[in-house]
Design a protein around this motif. Structure first.
Motif, PDB file in Angstrom:
ATOM      1  N   GLU A   8      -0.191  12.971  -4.503  1.00  0.00           N
ATOM      2  CA  GLU A   8       0.205  11.760  -5.285  1.00  0.00           C
ATOM      3  C   GLU A   8      -0.720  11.850  -6.444  1.00  0.00           C
ATOM      4  O   GLU A   8      -0.255  11.454  -7.394  1.00  0.00           O
ATOM      5  CB  GLU A   8      -0.994  11.001  -4.139  1.00  0.00           C
ATOM      6  CG  GLU A   8      -0.050  10.210  -2.797  1.00  0.00           C
ATOM      7  CD  GLU A   8      -1.451   8.186  -2.658  1.00  0.00           C
ATOM      8  OE1 GLU A   8      -2.855   8.702  -2.996  1.00  0.00           O
ATOM      9  OE2 GLU A   8      -0.794   8.714  -1.463  1.00  0.00           O
ATOM     10  N   LYS A  48       5.324   4.154  -2.046  1.00  0.00           N
ATOM     11  CA  LYS A  48       3.896   3.171  -1.175  1.00  0.00           C
ATOM     12  C   LYS A  48       4.901   2.303  -0.983  1.00  0.00           C
ATOM     13  O   LYS A  48       5.936   1.658  -1.663  1.00  0.00           O
ATOM     14  CB  LYS A  48       3.111   2.990  -1.823  1.00  0.00           C
ATOM     15  CG  LYS A  48       2.247   3.832  -2.429  1.00  0.00           C
ATOM     16  CD  LYS A  48       1.484   3.745  -3.810  1.00  0.00           C
ATOM     17  CE  LYS A  48       0.407   4.557  -4.496  1.00  0.00           C
ATOM     18  NZ  LYS A  48      -0.090   4.516  -6.158  1.00  0.00           N
ATOM     19  N   ASN A 103       6.347   3.066  -8.282  1.00  0.00           N
ATOM     20  CA  ASN A 103       5.156   4.079  -7.656  1.00  0.00           C
ATOM     21  C   ASN A 103       3.684   4.598  -7.805  1.00  0.00           C
ATOM     22  O   ASN A 103       2.830   4.760  -6.972  1.00  0.00           O
ATOM     23  CB  ASN A 103       5.725   5.158  -6.204  1.00  0.00           C
ATOM     24  CG  ASN A 103       4.832   5.794  -5.297  1.00  0.00           C
ATOM     25  OD1 ASN A 103       5.032   4.075  -4.104  1.00  0.00           O
ATOM     26  ND2 ASN A 103       4.868   6.404  -5.250  1.00  0.00           N
TER      27      ASN A 103
END
Length: 407
Positions: A8, A48, A103
């Motif tokens: 991430e 997500k 995202n």
């Protein structure tokens, strides 16, 4: 920290780098494509669900998917996929980039990195301008292919980057209370404005005027509104007096052979002939339901240049450059018919309704709509990138307070 968390963080940094290099797309065209590919691969792991679902509930995104699907279907039906593929693949870029951008947890960082990339491209371009000035002892930036060779990107697209960065900087200036940040914003705004006026980037200057007027009107104090507008008008006047490129570009004052402004524009503005040829296609050879296709429209325009320009040198220049319609609205109308242009206009309207009417919304979307009047931005990757940047910015800015209530 598990591997997904590392991914991430890596994903967010790659997206920041993507917006940093976008203003340099003409020089590093492969880099954004590589970054998009890597980001897509990582997205499959770190996406997500809530952001994904909310995006597919957004009307503007759904209509864009329908718009792209419609254009692909008519291309298949009319057997023109291979001919139009150079545009078809670019229309998918906003689909992908908006999906990737939604995202990102902190999109404000992306805006800052994009500002950084724009400022860096402007500084490098300034160096190129100075080198040209000293080597040629000339500062004629009215016309010529050499201009885009001196600048980091084409004049219209570096101006587009400046317009978007200006909105981001004004937003930061307005919402941040730290004096250092405000001073830095003013310095960068002055740099960007001066650059556009020096290189005589017309559509960028029109966007700048539009953006700053909206910004001044959004201020609460009537006195500040008044004096800000007066000061800006004086700023523009000084630049027009000091820079002949501006008067030549806007008013064609270097044309001594024609008296009226209409004659000057019709003789020196390529878009006058281009749009008259586009009107001829619309009037005589337009398929209202399925459109003519992007490649066919461009071919018909070239045929028009070949048939209607008497001067050999001028005709060869138009034919060699194979100018497209230089108006995205005309392009979608002629290429995809009435359904295509209606869907595209509906997308722009839905983008306007993503967040409340504010300086931020109107200035970003208004600038895009102005540039669409004189450029086919979806024929260029950088145009697709910048459109996507505006779109994500609006999606991420849904809770803006209503402005202009005291005007």
């Amino acid at each position: 920290m598990n591997y997904k968390k590392y991914l991430e963080i890596f994903y967010e940094y790659l997206f920041l780098i993507f917006w940093l290099v976008v203003p340099f797309e003409e020089y590093v065209s492969a880099v954004p494509n590589i970054l998009i590919g890597v980001l897509l691969a990582i997205y499959l792991v770190v996406f997500k669900k809530n952001q994904f679902k909310s995006l597919f509930k957004n009307k503007s995104y759904i209509v864009w998917l329908g718009f792209v699907l419609y254009i692909y279907l008519i291309a298949v039906f009319e057997n023109r996929v291979s001919e139009d593929f150079f545009i078809l693949k670019k229309l998918l870029l906003p689909v992908i980039i908006v999906l990737l951008g939604i995202n990102v947890s902190n999109f404000n960082k992306c805006k800052l990195w994009f500002i950084g990339g724009t400022v860096l491209s402007v500084l490098i371009s300034f160096i190129g301008v100075l080198k040209y000035w000293f080597s040629e002892n000339n500062f004629n930036f009215t016309s010529g292919d050499f201009i885009n060779q001196i600048l980091v990107s084409e004049r219209i697209y570096i101006g587009f980057c400046v317009a978007i960065s200006l909105v981001f900087l004004l937003e930061l200036f307005k919402n941040n209370k730290e004096i250092k940040v405000k001073v830095l914003c003013l310095v960068l705004i002055s740099l960007l404005l001066s650059f556009c006026f020096i290189i005589a980037a017309r559509i960028a200057i029109v966007c700048i005027v539009y953006i700053l007027i909206l910004f001044f009107l959004s201020l609460e104090s009537v006195k500040i509104k008044f004096w800000s507008i007066i000061s800006f008008i004086m700023f523009i006047g000084i630049f027009f007096m000091l820079n002949k490129n501006l008067t030549n570009r806007f008013f064609h004052s270097d044309n001594k052979y024609h008296i009226s402004y209409y004659e000057k524009v019709s003789q020196q503005e390529p878009r006058v002939l281009i749009w008259s040829c586009a009107y001829g296609i619309f009037k005589n050879n337009f398929n209202p339901f399925l459109g003519n296709g992007f490649y066919d429209v461009k071919s018909q325009l070239v045929n028009c240049y070949n048939s209607n320009i008497d001067v050999n040198k001028k005709r060869n220049w138009y034919v060699k450059r194979s100018f497209n319609s230089h108006n995205q609205y005309i392009d979608f109308l002629l290429s995809s018919g009435w359904i295509g242009i209606v869907l595209f206009l509906l997308i722009l309207y839905l983008m306007l309704t993503i967040s409340r009417i504010s300086f931020y919304t109107l200035s970003l979307l208004g600038s895009v709509m102005l540039i669409l009047l004189i450029e086919n931005i979806f024929h260029r990757q950088i145009g697709c990138y910048l459109f996507s940047l505006v779109w994500i910015s609006l999606l991420k800015n849904r809770n803006v307070k209503l402005e202009f209530k005291k005007i």
